[in-house]
Design an enzyme around this catalytic site. Structure first.
Site, PDB file in Angstrom:
ATOM      1  N   ASP A 259      14.347  -2.005  -4.814  1.00 18.31           N
ATOM      2  CA  ASP A 259      14.664  -2.967  -3.750  1.00 18.31           C
ATOM      3  C   ASP A 259      15.474  -4.089  -4.391  1.00 18.31           C
ATOM      4  O   ASP A 259      14.981  -5.198  -4.594  1.00 18.31           O
ATOM      5  CB  ASP A 259      13.372  -3.503  -3.125  1.00 18.31           C
TER       6      ASP A 259
ATOM      7  N   ARG B   2       8.166   5.420   2.055  1.00 15.05           N
ATOM      8  CA  ARG B   2       8.777   6.033   3.240  1.00 15.05           C
ATOM      9  C   ARG B   2       9.130   7.506   3.027  1.00 15.05           C
ATOM     10  O   ARG B   2       9.358   8.225   3.994  1.00 15.05           O
ATOM     11  CB  ARG B   2      10.021   5.254   3.666  1.00 15.05           C
TER      12      ARG B   2
ATOM     13  N   GLU C  22      13.277  -2.527  -9.211  1.00 15.52           N
ATOM     14  CA  GLU C  22      14.728  -2.647  -9.010  1.00 15.52           C
ATOM     15  C   GLU C  22      15.214  -1.806  -7.839  1.00 15.52           C
ATOM     16  O   GLU C  22      16.334  -1.961  -7.380  1.00 15.52           O
ATOM     17  CB  GLU C  22      15.474  -2.200 -10.276  1.00 15.52           C
TER      18      GLU C  22
ATOM     19  N   SER D 289       9.470   6.073  -2.956  1.00 14.77           N
ATOM     20  CA  SER D 289       9.310   5.104  -1.875  1.00 14.77           C
ATOM     21  C   SER D 289       8.188   5.591  -0.975  1.00 14.77           C
ATOM     22  O   SER D 289       8.021   6.802  -0.773  1.00 14.77           O
ATOM     23  CB  SER D 289      10.619   5.032  -1.075  1.00 14.77           C
TER      24      SER D 289
ATOM     25  N   GLY E 117       0.823  -1.207   0.000  1.00 16.15           N
ATOM     26  CA  GLY E 117       0.000   0.000   0.000  1.00 16.15           C
ATOM     27  C   GLY E 117       0.854   1.253   0.000  1.00 16.15           C
ATOM     28  O   GLY E 117       2.031   1.208  -0.357  1.00 16.15           O
TER      29      GLY E 117
ATOM     30  N   GLY F 214       5.881   4.596  -8.590  1.00 21.29           N
ATOM     31  CA  GLY F 214       6.717   3.399  -8.735  1.00 21.29           C
ATOM     32  C   GLY F 214       5.853   2.149  -8.804  1.00 21.29           C
ATOM     33  O   GLY F 214       6.033   1.297  -9.684  1.00 21.29           O
ATOM     34  N   HIS F 215       4.881   2.043  -7.891  1.00 20.63           N
ATOM     35  CA  HIS F 215       3.963   0.889  -7.918  1.00 20.63           C
ATOM     36  C   HIS F 215       3.167   0.888  -9.220  1.00 20.63           C
ATOM     37  O   HIS F 215       2.945  -0.164  -9.829  1.00 20.63           O
ATOM     38  CB  HIS F 215       2.976   0.945  -6.759  1.00 20.63           C
TER      39      HIS F 215
END
Ligand code: PAF
Length: 251
Positions: free
Chosen positions: A148, A185, A146, A183, A29, A34-35
């Site tokens: 991660d 975060r 990529e 990200s 979530g 990026g997702h």
């Protein structure tokens, strides 16, 4: 788009899906571009795209990080629907870990290095949940970023080791205009940290060696967990207050 919160219902429904290829984008979530790039990659290749939203408690070595992990399910679902996802799995923890984590996937070498050296148990948690999700979804293609890089490599190695019949598709890191890798975060960075954060990418990209990048990052005020070169990649993780950022570049 149909959302499944019951994995029993999903498994029954899954038996009726005959169309292929089937693509899978697992997420925790707090979705960003990026997702969505993973969803787009699946939409280009697959007839059906399935996403999951599950904040996996077993991959958080620090409870504060788990508690602070951003979540906005309403906006996540709107984004997935707009991106053309067909089915979303949103299981409760008890459905994924009915065995209370008695069974897990453990890797004993690469997962102890780099991020694994700083986050005990993290990659066991990732590999275990990914294995469980792959068995629930049984996709032809599964998409991972990529960004991660260590996670991507471990997942590719795991499916090869266990003969899981899925093709792992690596998708390139999506960045903000200033270079910061997207990200979930990043939302936790205060203004000052957010301004400094792109220096991570700049340092690992522009330095001749990993040591030089480390020096630059320390000078700029980052807490550096590691910067290391493996094969043709430079991987790095830094901390800014409570927030940990990772990135990597091809060298
Ligand atoms: O990369 C992530 O968001 C997570 O590690 C994953 C692959 C969804 C497993 O929880």
């Amino acid at each position: 788009m149909k959302v499944f919160t019951s994995m029993t219902q999903w498994q029954t429904f899954r038996q009726g899906i005959k169309e292929h290829p089937l693509g899978f984008v697992p997420t925790m979530g707090a979705l960003h571009q990026g997702h969505l790039s993973l969803v787009e990659a699946s939409r280009e290749t697959d007839l059906i795209t399935i996403a999951s939203i599950f904040v996996n408690p077993r991959q958080f070595d620090d409870k504060r990080d788990f508690d602070a992990y951003p979540s906005d399910y309403q906006s996540d679902l709107e984004m997935l629907e707009a991106a053309g996802v067909h089915f979303v799995l949103m299981p409760e923890t008890g459905q994924i870990y009915a065995d209370d984590y008695r069974f897990k996937v453990t890797e004993s070498e690469f997962s102890h290095k780099f991020c694994g050296a700083h986050r005990p148990g993290h990659f066991d948690g990732v590999l275990t949940v990914v294995m469980r999700l792959l068995n629930l979804v049984r996709p032809d293609n599964a998409y991972f970023g990529e960004k991660d890089y260590q996670q991507l490599k471990l997942i590719s190695d795991m499916v090869a080791a266990f003969f899981v019949p899925v093709n792992i598709v690596a998708c390139q890191t999506i960045r903000e205009e200033d270079g910061l890798a997207m990200s979930s975060r990043n939302r936790r960075l205060d203004k000052k940290s957010r301004q400094l954060a792109p220096e991570l990418y700049a340092a690992i990209r522009n330095s001749a060696t990993a040591d030089e990048a480390t020096e630059i990052l320390l000078e700029k005020g980052f807490d550096v967990d590691y910067v290391e070169d493996i094969a043709d990649r430079r991987l790095a993780a830094v901390r800014m207050g409570d927030t940990r950022l990772i990135d990597n570049v091809k060298i």
